[in-house]
Scaffold this motif. Structure first.
Motif, PDB file in Angstrom:
ATOM      1  N   MET A  36      53.583  57.964  60.086  1.00 15.56           N
ATOM      2  CA  MET A  36      54.221  57.338  59.141  1.00 15.56           C
ATOM      3  C   MET A  36      55.588  57.719  58.581  1.00 15.56           C
ATOM      4  O   MET A  36      55.448  58.871  58.428  1.00 15.56           O
ATOM      5  N   ASN A  37      56.254  57.034  58.240  1.00 15.34           N
ATOM      6  CA  ASN A  37      57.572  57.384  57.733  1.00 15.34           C
ATOM      7  C   ASN A  37      57.384  57.699  56.352  1.00 15.34           C
ATOM      8  O   ASN A  37      56.521  57.089  55.501  1.00 15.34           O
ATOM      9  N   GLU A  38      58.524  58.468  55.641  1.00 13.80           N
ATOM     10  CA  GLU A  38      58.403  58.806  54.097  1.00 13.80           C
ATOM     11  C   GLU A  38      58.064  57.507  53.373  1.00 13.80           C
ATOM     12  O   GLU A  38      58.706  56.347  53.536  1.00 13.80           O
ATOM     13  N   THR A  39      57.237  57.519  52.259  1.00 14.64           N
ATOM     14  CA  THR A  39      57.123  56.583  51.262  1.00 14.64           C
ATOM     15  C   THR A  39      58.581  56.216  50.281  1.00 14.64           C
ATOM     16  O   THR A  39      59.182  57.447  50.173  1.00 14.64           O
ATOM     17  N   LEU A  40      58.996  55.052  50.122  1.00 18.47           N
ATOM     18  CA  LEU A  40      60.059  54.989  49.140  1.00 18.47           C
ATOM     19  C   LEU A  40      59.720  54.807  47.752  1.00 18.47           C
ATOM     20  O   LEU A  40      60.611  54.806  46.808  1.00 18.47           O
ATOM     21  N   GLU A  41      58.290  54.712  47.533  1.00 17.64           N
ATOM     22  CA  GLU A  41      57.899  54.292  46.060  1.00 17.64           C
ATOM     23  C   GLU A  41      58.167  55.504  45.382  1.00 17.64           C
ATOM     24  O   GLU A  41      58.086  56.690  46.002  1.00 17.64           O
ATOM     25  N   ARG A  42      58.810  55.306  44.068  1.00 13.90           N
ATOM     26  CA  ARG A  42      59.070  56.385  43.092  1.00 13.90           C
ATOM     27  C   ARG A  42      58.213  55.782  41.557  1.00 13.90           C
ATOM     28  O   ARG A  42      58.543  54.764  41.460  1.00 13.90           O
ATOM     29  N   TRP A  43      57.859  56.993  40.988  1.00 14.07           N
ATOM     30  CA  TRP A  43      57.622  56.849  39.584  1.00 14.07           C
ATOM     31  C   TRP A  43      59.243  56.789  39.039  1.00 14.07           C
ATOM     32  O   TRP A  43      60.094  57.200  39.550  1.00 14.07           O
ATOM     33  N   SER A  44      59.368  55.768  37.963  1.00 12.05           N
ATOM     34  CA  SER A  44      60.472  55.307  37.508  1.00 12.05           C
ATOM     35  C   SER A  44      61.366  56.505  36.774  1.00 12.05           C
ATOM     36  O   SER A  44      62.453  56.415  36.720  1.00 12.05           O
ATOM     37  N   SER A  45      60.718  57.467  36.364  1.00  7.45           N
ATOM     38  CA  SER A  45      61.307  58.531  35.649  1.00  7.45           C
ATOM     39  C   SER A  45      60.558  59.711  35.634  1.00  7.45           C
ATOM     40  O   SER A  45      59.524  59.746  35.854  1.00  7.45           O
ATOM     41  N   ARG A  46      60.999  60.929  35.057  1.00  6.59           N
ATOM     42  CA  ARG A  46      60.306  62.098  35.078  1.00  6.59           C
ATOM     43  C   ARG A  46      59.123  61.695  33.926  1.00  6.59           C
ATOM     44  O   ARG A  46      57.987  62.327  34.273  1.00  6.59           O
ATOM     45  N   ARG A  47      59.249  61.413  32.830  1.00  9.40           N
ATOM     46  CA  ARG A  47      58.298  60.760  31.748  1.00  9.40           C
ATOM     47  C   ARG A  47      57.301  60.005  32.410  1.00  9.40           C
ATOM     48  O   ARG A  47      56.022  60.264  32.132  1.00  9.40           O
ATOM     49  N   ALA A  48      57.706  59.355  33.142  1.00  9.15           N
ATOM     50  CA  ALA A  48      56.324  58.144  33.946  1.00  9.15           C
ATOM     51  C   ALA A  48      55.783  59.100  34.821  1.00  9.15           C
ATOM     52  O   ALA A  48      54.454  58.997  35.006  1.00  9.15           O
ATOM     53  N   PHE A  49      56.256  59.926  35.446  1.00 10.66           N
ATOM     54  CA  PHE A  49      55.391  60.844  36.391  1.00 10.66           C
ATOM     55  C   PHE A  49      54.591  61.758  35.555  1.00 10.66           C
ATOM     56  O   PHE A  49      53.271  61.949  36.039  1.00 10.66           O
ATOM     57  N   ILE A  50      54.961  62.388  34.426  1.00 14.38           N
ATOM     58  CA  ILE A  50      54.239  63.245  33.607  1.00 14.38           C
ATOM     59  C   ILE A  50      52.924  62.213  33.011  1.00 14.38           C
ATOM     60  O   ILE A  50      51.891  62.743  33.187  1.00 14.38           O
ATOM     61  N   LEU A  51      53.368  61.242  32.569  1.00 13.62           N
ATOM     62  CA  LEU A  51      52.381  60.329  32.261  1.00 13.62           C
ATOM     63  C   LEU A  51      51.620  59.923  33.094  1.00 13.62           C
ATOM     64  O   LEU A  51      50.225  59.719  32.795  1.00 13.62           O
ATOM     65  N   ALA A  52      51.661  59.613  34.290  1.00 10.56           N
ATOM     66  CA  ALA A  52      50.869  59.218  35.376  1.00 10.56           C
ATOM     67  C   ALA A  52      50.122  60.427  35.625  1.00 10.56           C
ATOM     68  O   ALA A  52      48.791  60.140  35.845  1.00 10.56           O
ATOM     69  N   VAL A  53      50.435  61.594  35.639  1.00  5.47           N
ATOM     70  CA  VAL A  53      49.569  62.884  36.046  1.00  5.47           C
ATOM     71  C   VAL A  53      48.668  62.976  34.760  1.00  5.47           C
ATOM     72  O   VAL A  53      47.412  63.221  34.699  1.00  5.47           O
ATOM     73  N   THR A  54      49.060  62.783  33.598  1.00  3.90           N
ATOM     74  CA  THR A  54      47.991  62.959  32.358  1.00  3.90           C
ATOM     75  C   THR A  54      47.160  61.714  32.494  1.00  3.90           C
ATOM     76  O   THR A  54      45.862  62.059  32.100  1.00  3.90           O
ATOM     77  N   GLY A  55      47.502  60.481  32.977  1.00  5.23           N
ATOM     78  CA  GLY A  55      46.697  59.579  32.972  1.00  5.23           C
ATOM     79  C   GLY A  55      45.531  59.894  33.821  1.00  5.23           C
ATOM     80  O   GLY A  55      44.269  59.513  33.632  1.00  5.23           O
ATOM     81  N   VAL A 105      43.066  55.342  49.658  1.00  8.24           N
ATOM     82  CA  VAL A 105      43.700  54.111  50.128  1.00  8.24           C
ATOM     83  C   VAL A 105      44.843  54.465  50.669  1.00  8.24           C
ATOM     84  O   VAL A 105      45.319  53.855  51.711  1.00  8.24           O
ATOM     85  N   ALA A 106      45.916  55.231  50.214  1.00  9.62           N
ATOM     86  CA  ALA A 106      47.037  55.712  50.881  1.00  9.62           C
ATOM     87  C   ALA A 106      46.672  56.289  52.327  1.00  9.62           C
ATOM     88  O   ALA A 106      47.349  56.167  53.163  1.00  9.62           O
ATOM     89  N   GLY A 107      45.529  56.900  52.509  1.00 10.47           N
ATOM     90  CA  GLY A 107      45.221  57.329  53.935  1.00 10.47           C
ATOM     91  C   GLY A 107      44.936  56.409  54.831  1.00 10.47           C
ATOM     92  O   GLY A 107      45.499  56.248  55.749  1.00 10.47           O
ATOM     93  N   LEU A 108      44.422  55.268  54.285  1.00 11.01           N
ATOM     94  CA  LEU A 108      43.856  54.301  55.482  1.00 11.01           C
ATOM     95  C   LEU A 108      45.225  53.542  55.599  1.00 11.01           C
ATOM     96  O   LEU A 108      45.363  53.124  56.488  1.00 11.01           O
ATOM     97  N   GLN A 109      46.034  53.328  54.325  1.00 11.70           N
ATOM     98  CA  GLN A 109      47.313  52.527  54.706  1.00 11.70           C
ATOM     99  C   GLN A 109      48.362  53.289  55.649  1.00 11.70           C
ATOM    100  O   GLN A 109      48.748  52.679  56.687  1.00 11.70           O
ATOM    101  N   GLY A 110      48.236  54.712  55.811  1.00  9.06           N
ATOM    102  CA  GLY A 110      48.993  55.546  56.818  1.00  9.06           C
ATOM    103  C   GLY A 110      48.359  55.347  58.091  1.00  9.06           C
ATOM    104  O   GLY A 110      49.215  55.612  59.024  1.00  9.06           O
ATOM    105  N   MET A 111      46.918  54.980  58.163  1.00  7.88           N
ATOM    106  CA  MET A 111      46.523  54.640  59.481  1.00  7.88           C
ATOM    107  C   MET A 111      46.804  53.137  60.017  1.00  7.88           C
ATOM    108  O   MET A 111      46.159  52.528  60.840  1.00  7.88           O
ATOM    109  N   GLY A 112      47.716  52.122  59.100  1.00  4.00           N
ATOM    110  CA  GLY A 112      48.311  51.114  59.609  1.00  4.00           C
ATOM    111  C   GLY A 112      47.451  49.932  59.103  1.00  4.00           C
ATOM    112  O   GLY A 112      47.574  48.790  59.467  1.00  4.00           O
TER     113      GLY A 112
END
Ligand code: TRP
Length: 446
Positions: free
Chosen positions: A1-20, A332-339
């Motif tokens: 599978m190719n690189e994902t292009l999805e990104r958290w919208s900002s640094r703060r969003a990433f920290i909040l996601a991991v805190t969540g 879910v990401a794993g299964l998605q990677g398997m097509g």
């Protein structure tokens, strides 16, 4: 599978996601009852030591792999291993992680279902005017009712999988922004209330002055497992989130911030819950029901108690929601990677988790007498073994991959902490974290 292009919208969003991901039942439900069962302050101090010595450096390792691979955990591991001239069998580490989160999510959803029950109960005013004994008996009666438990478990899993099916970086961000500040606010209210109770002083002593005789190898093993659980570490779930991390963000700062925010929630809820425990003469080692018995008692004494209690369970539910979304993501990401299409993948994962979750539901009624080894019900088994053993083993392999297998340039670039930060991180992971996990696992299990 190719690189994902999805990104958290900002640094703060990433920290909040991991805190969540990190803040959830682990802090508010599991931390107090584990502390209660493992002798109080000794457990608390070991847990803090493990968060600092293993947790932060290993979180960096795990997130770094995801960020370097920008694919699902399995594929990131296989891809990076291949690039470094190692075997693609490293993908099995991703599969092991998916197996671990599968088991964890199966009981996580059941216990989150308890919060749904208590949210509805507090809105209905069910706890108003009840004595502590009645509240305890009400909890037991609920556990003995598999149908009500199954209903809540199903509802919670549907809520989780519907967000996961749509992709995590969009929907989750909005939720996190609102949720985290409110959760801290409510915990502070609870602690202020706790300070007015008779049990407050005893709670502080119990939590902060260690009794060396309470120390044992199993307490050490439990504290280490809990550090992994509460940081969402060791099952490639943070790796899955790392894949969506923006470029140019220091991993050390992100991991340190999350670990501190996470410990703070555990401390606040521990203080509040033990103040009630000691004011009401409840046994600290009461077990997994501790929070569900103490909090309704505490709030029932406050003006507007039902309202506070409902707010609390609502926030807890939102916090467990963001954690369970994280638990589902590597599968879910794993299964998605398997097509497999994302919606389909989420459905399959949801069905599997739901079925295994039923065994936890039934552990309190129909299957209460079915014992697995060491006299554990299925619920006992699934709430201990994956956390105390699978997470540390997974985390260990992740750390070995990050600190010994991944080429230096890749690690240096992806950590984004500069050369000195990189050297410090690598030294700590290689010579402190990895040996410490091995030592605790080996001595705890022999
Ligand atoms: N950390 C979460 C909690 O404390 C649970 C959790 C979320 C988790 N994602 C995880 C545990 C991944 C292990 C692995 O409630």
């Amino acid at each position: 599978m190719n690189e994902t292009l999805e990104r958290w919208s900002s640094r703060r969003a990433f920290i909040l996601a991991v805190t969540g991901a990190a803040v959830g039942l682990g802090n508010i439900w599991r931390f107090p009852y584990m502390t209660g069962e493992n002798g109080g302050a000794v457990f608390l101090l070991l847990y803090i030591a493990f968060v600092l010595l293993l947790g932060i450096p290993m979180m960096m390792a795990e997130i770094m792999i995801g960020r370097a691979g920008r694919r699902s955990p399995m594929q990131s591991l296989a891809f990076l291993a291949q690039q470094a001239g190692h075997s693609t069998n490293w993908r099995w580490l991703g599969i092991f992680g998916a197996f671990t989160v599968f088991l964890i999510l199966s009981f996580y959803s059941v216990v989150s279902g308890w919060s749904i029950e208590y949210l509805v109960g507090s809105i209905n005013g069910d706890f108003v005017g009840q004595t502590p004994a009645q509240i305890g008996a009400g909890f037991d009666a609920f556990l003995a009712d598999p149908l009500r438990m199954t209903f809540n478990h199903t509802l919670f899993l549907l809520l989780t999988m519907s967000v996961v099916a749509g992709g995590v970086s969009g929907g989750l961000e909005k939720l996190n922004n609102l949720l985290m500040p409110l959760l801290y606010l409510l915990l502070v209210v609870l602690v202020i209330y706790a300070a007015t109770t008779d049990g407050f002083g005893l709670a502080l002593t119990w939590l902060f002055s260690p009794d060396p005789s309470a120390m044992s190898l199993s307490v050490v093993l439990n504290a280490m497992g809990h550090a992994f659980f509460t940081l969402a570490l060791g099952a490639c779930a943070l790796m899955a989130y790392g894949a969506y991390m923006p470029d140019h963000q220091s991993l050390s700062r992100a991991a340190g911030t999350v670990a501190l925010l996470d410990m703070l929630v555990a401390l606040l809820s521990g203080i509040a819950i033990f103040a009630v425990v000691f004011s009401q003469g409840i046994d600290p080692a009461e077990g997994p029901g501790l929070m569900f018995v103490t909090l309704p008692i505490a709030f029932s004494e406050l003006p507007w108690g039902s309202l506070w209690l409902a707010c609390f369970f609502l926030l807890l539910l939102l916090a467990t929601w963001t954690s369970s979304i994280n638990l589902a993501e590597p599968m879910v990401a794993g299964l998605q990677g398997m097509g497999i299409k994302r919606g389909m993948a989420a459905t399959l994962v949801g069905l599997g988790v739901w079925l295994v979750g039923l065994l936890s539901v039934l552990s309190f009624s129909t299957m209460a007498e079915v014992k697995w080894f060491a006299d554990m019900t299925f619920f006992d088994l699934v709430t201990t073994i994956p956390t105390d053993i699978f997470l540390p083993v997974g985390g260990l392999l992740i750390a070995i991959f990050a600190a010994w297998v991944l080429p230096r340039e890749t690690a240096l670039r992806t950590l984004d902490t500069g050369p000195n930060g990189f050297r410090l991180w690598q030294g700590v992971v290689r010579f402190v974290s990895i040996p410490l996990v091995v030592l605790v696992l080996v001595s705890g299990l022999l």
